[in-house]
Scaffold this active site. Sequence first.
Site: not given
Ligand SMILES: [Zn+2]
Length: 372
Positions: A92, A264, A302, A304, A307, A333
Amino acid sequence: MTEFSFEIIAQDGRGRAGLFHTPHGTLETPLFAPVGTQATVKALTPVQLRELGASLVLANAYHLYLRPGDTQIAQLGGLHKFMDWSGPLLTDSGGYQLFSLAAQREVDADGVTFRSHLDGTPHRITPETAMGIQENLGADIVMTLDECAEPYDREYNRQALERTHAWARRCLEAKTRADQALFGIVQGGIFPDLRRESAEFVASLDTPGIAIGGLSVGETKNEMLATLELLDTALPTDRPRYLMGVGAPGDLLEAIPRGVDLFDSVLPTRLARNDAALTRHGRVNLRWATLADDSGPLDPDCSCYTCTHFSRAYLRHLVVGREMLSATLLSIHNLHLLIDLTQELRQAIIDGRLASTIESLREGLASGERPE
Ligand SMILES: [Zn+2]
């Protein structure tokens, strides 16, 4: 500007799935970009960012200009090399930080004089220096210098809009690098006529993308949605639209069907450092005592790293013991959740089932887990 192009590959209602080609790779939109304010997404390595699915990463020109300095980063090979991110980067212009962080700020038609929030030293930023800083940093997507006004003050918004537009024109004239896409920024607070005027002006600059600024800065949710709806019809459809600084899960569900492509937000990493997780079933605070013997994953839906490897009980143990790893695992996560959610909505647009997907995601978010 041939290095940048945007194609829409599918549409469902007003929602768009697209491809934005940049010199450092093609971005699949809609997308959520993690924020690396100081050329680092806090608590994560670039390898971890890549693994959790990040494609575009943000950095803040204002912060990097003050420390370590944009010329220093240029001498060290530019921002991609400095932070070891080989994918697309966005900076930015510093406009938002100038109006929210800097001390003793004075704005005139030519630019902004301010004191650093770090050490009080005096500085001056003009549209030309803002472009110079961003060219030194070398991100793929860069922003015009804008003035973000308080959303309800009509007189200030009118004045700020005129400055923002004049500065956008000067940024465009000052720009020298062909490998950077400069986005103009639409401002205008909550005022429909100002927003429409700004959209028309920014569209006329013919930049490869358009940013929407001044939202999620104190206005109500309904006022934000009304503004997005207005802009959806006022903006050209052939360029990516970037909603600056907005990206809570609920915001994605509202803004993507209103034609927004890029998001974002510092929310996922900031929450992670404050012991909180975003899930598809609402927020979870890892300090909750009920999690102490919870052997299940943070979010059963999830995929990820956090997880699939750790229990809620372990994450709570890290948080209570103030272990550094908690910020890393929760950031992985939270970012994965937002990126995954955005990709799921993208796929829903391609499959023509955006409305029903939003409905079921919204139900999940509203179900909200609570401590017992
Ligand atoms: Zn996760």
